[in-house]
Design a protein around this motif. Structure first.
Motif, mmCIF file in Angstrom:
data_model
loop_
_atom_site.group_PDB
_atom_site.id
_atom_site.type_symbol
_atom_site.label_atom_id
_atom_site.label_comp_id
_atom_site.label_asym_id
_atom_site.label_seq_id
_atom_site.Cartn_x
_atom_site.Cartn_y
_atom_site.Cartn_z
ATOM 1 N N PHE A 70 38.561 30.116 47.971
ATOM 2 C CA PHE A 70 39.337 29.602 46.847
ATOM 3 C C PHE A 70 38.444 29.052 45.745
ATOM 4 N N LEU A 71 37.298 28.495 46.107
ATOM 5 C CA LEU A 71 36.326 28.064 45.096
ATOM 6 C C LEU A 71 35.796 29.272 44.329
ATOM 7 N N GLY A 72 35.400 30.319 45.040
ATOM 8 C CA GLY A 72 34.917 31.533 44.391
ATOM 9 C C GLY A 72 35.988 32.214 43.564
ATOM 10 N N LEU A 73 37.227 32.229 44.065
ATOM 11 C CA LEU A 73 38.340 32.816 43.324
ATOM 12 C C LEU A 73 38.556 32.068 42.015
ATOM 13 N N GLY A 74 38.541 30.759 42.079
ATOM 14 C CA GLY A 74 38.699 29.953 40.861
ATOM 15 C C GLY A 74 37.556 30.163 39.884
ATOM 16 N N LEU A 75 36.329 30.224 40.401
ATOM 17 C CA LEU A 75 35.180 30.459 39.516
ATOM 18 C C LEU A 75 35.239 31.839 38.883
ATOM 19 N N GLY A 76 35.652 32.841 39.656
ATOM 20 C CA GLY A 76 35.774 34.192 39.120
ATOM 21 C C GLY A 76 36.827 34.288 38.032
ATOM 22 N N LEU A 77 37.929 33.564 38.204
ATOM 23 C CA LEU A 77 38.975 33.559 37.189
ATOM 24 C C LEU A 77 38.588 32.714 35.981
ATOM 25 N N TRP A 78 37.859 31.623 36.233
ATOM 26 C CA TRP A 78 37.499 30.701 35.148
ATOM 27 C C TRP A 78 36.440 31.298 34.228
ATOM 28 N N PHE A 79 35.400 31.867 34.798
ATOM 29 C CA PHE A 79 34.298 32.418 34.008
ATOM 30 C C PHE A 79 34.511 33.910 33.778
ATOM 31 N N LYS A 80 35.479 34.237 32.950
ATOM 32 C CA LYS A 80 35.779 35.644 32.708
ATOM 33 C C LYS A 80 35.191 36.160 31.402
ATOM 34 N N LYS A 81 34.433 35.340 30.721
ATOM 35 C CA LYS A 81 33.814 35.785 29.480
ATOM 36 C C LYS A 81 32.779 36.871 29.790
ATOM 37 N N GLY A 82 32.814 37.949 29.018
ATOM 38 C CA GLY A 82 31.858 39.028 29.197
ATOM 39 C C GLY A 82 32.277 40.087 30.194
ATOM 40 N N LEU A 83 33.491 39.975 30.756
ATOM 41 C CA LEU A 83 33.962 40.993 31.699
ATOM 42 C C LEU A 83 34.320 42.271 30.943
ATOM 43 N N PRO A 84 34.072 43.421 31.533
ATOM 44 C CA PRO A 84 34.493 44.670 30.895
ATOM 45 C C PRO A 84 36.020 44.730 30.797
ATOM 46 N N GLY A 142 32.647 33.628 52.074
ATOM 47 C CA GLY A 142 33.856 33.143 51.412
ATOM 48 C C GLY A 142 33.692 33.047 49.911
ATOM 49 N N ILE A 143 32.588 32.464 49.474
ATOM 50 C CA ILE A 143 32.392 32.333 48.035
ATOM 51 C C ILE A 143 32.136 33.697 47.391
ATOM 52 N N GLY A 144 31.449 34.577 48.107
ATOM 53 C CA GLY A 144 31.211 35.920 47.575
ATOM 54 C C GLY A 144 32.483 36.735 47.458
ATOM 55 N N VAL A 145 33.294 36.728 48.507
ATOM 56 C CA VAL A 145 34.551 37.473 48.493
ATOM 57 C C VAL A 145 35.495 36.873 47.455
ATOM 58 N N GLY A 146 35.565 35.557 47.386
ATOM 59 C CA GLY A 146 36.420 34.901 46.391
ATOM 60 C C GLY A 146 35.988 35.206 44.973
ATOM 61 N N TRP A 147 34.688 35.175 44.725
ATOM 62 C CA TRP A 147 34.178 35.479 43.381
ATOM 63 C C TRP A 147 34.489 36.924 43.010
ATOM 64 N N LEU A 148 34.292 37.851 43.957
ATOM 65 C CA LEU A 148 34.582 39.260 43.688
ATOM 66 C C LEU A 148 36.063 39.459 43.376
ATOM 67 N N TRP A 149 36.942 38.852 44.188
ATOM 68 C CA TRP A 149 38.372 38.964 43.931
ATOM 69 C C TRP A 149 38.762 38.265 42.635
ATOM 70 N N GLY A 150 38.134 37.143 42.340
ATOM 71 C CA GLY A 150 38.431 36.446 41.082
ATOM 72 C C GLY A 150 38.066 37.280 39.873
ATOM 73 N N ARG A 151 36.910 37.932 39.913
ATOM 74 C CA ARG A 151 36.491 38.796 38.799
ATOM 75 C C ARG A 151 37.440 39.979 38.642
ATOM 76 N N LYS A 152 37.808 40.588 39.757
ATOM 77 C CA LYS A 152 38.723 41.736 39.689
ATOM 78 C C LYS A 152 40.095 41.309 39.174
ATOM 79 N N LEU A 153 40.614 40.179 39.656
ATOM 80 C CA LEU A 153 41.912 39.702 39.170
ATOM 81 C C LEU A 153 41.855 39.323 37.694
ATOM 82 N N ALA A 154 40.745 38.716 37.252
ATOM 83 C CA ALA A 154 40.609 38.365 35.840
ATOM 84 C C ALA A 154 40.639 39.615 34.965
#
Length: 170
Positions: A70-84, A142-154
């Motif tokens: 959930f930490l990685g998911l939140g970070l992935g969603l929060w830092f979405k600047k620069g995503l393709p 956990g943080i890796g999977v959450g970050w990956l899912w957060g980036r994809k969801l963003a």
């Protein structure tokens, strides 16, 4: 057949699939949603296999995994600047993905992360009884999977709808 051999086989198959996804997404692609979320699903299954095999304290490891996810998911969603930017074509029901230059290095990083747990547990088998190892075993994937899912969801939440646009690169 031992469980260690099965885990090694799973790790090799997942590594080959992740490298193939990394190479596939280096160029601009038009794909279905399942192709886009495929690496996230594979990493989640892979993390579950690694956690199941190496955890000595299942509740502690699962708790650390969920907190980090959930930490990685939140970070992935929060830092979405620069995503393709993904676009969706209604007519073909497909996503248009720009080239993801970082896909291969990120997927290789996951391969090294999960392989490092296996190498460490193989050479130092007593370490699996450590609380610290079990916490790291839950937190790192956990943080890796959450970050990956957060980036994809963003990227999926930020899709502009462009009507009946047809892409020329198909």
């Amino acid at each position: 057949m031992s469980a260690y051999d099965i885990l090694t086989g799973i790790q090799l198959c997942m590594a080959i699939a992740m490298i193939a996804y990394g190479i596939y997404f280096r160029k601009s692609r038009t794909c279905r949603l399942w192709w886009f979320v495929g690496p996230g699903v594979l990493v989640a299954i892979w993390a579950a296999a690694v956690l199941y095999y190496y955890t000595e304290y299942p509740f502690l490891t699962t708790l650390c995994f969920l907190m980090a996810f959930f930490l990685g998911l939140g970070l992935g969603l929060w830092f979405k600047k620069g995503l393709p930017e993904l676009t969706y074509c209604h007519k073909q029901h497909r996503l248009h993905c720009p080239p993801f230059g970082m896909a291969l290095p990120v997927h290789l990083l996951f391969c090294l992360l999960f392989a490092s747990f296996q190498a460490m547990a193989y050479h130092l088998p007593f370490i699996t009884h450590s609380w610290l190892f079990n916490e790291v075993l839950g937190f790192a994937p956990g943080i890796g999977v959450g970050w990956l899912w957060g980036r994809k969801l963003a990227m999926l939440f930020d899709i502009p709808m462009r009507g009946q646009q047809v892409y020329k690169d198909m």
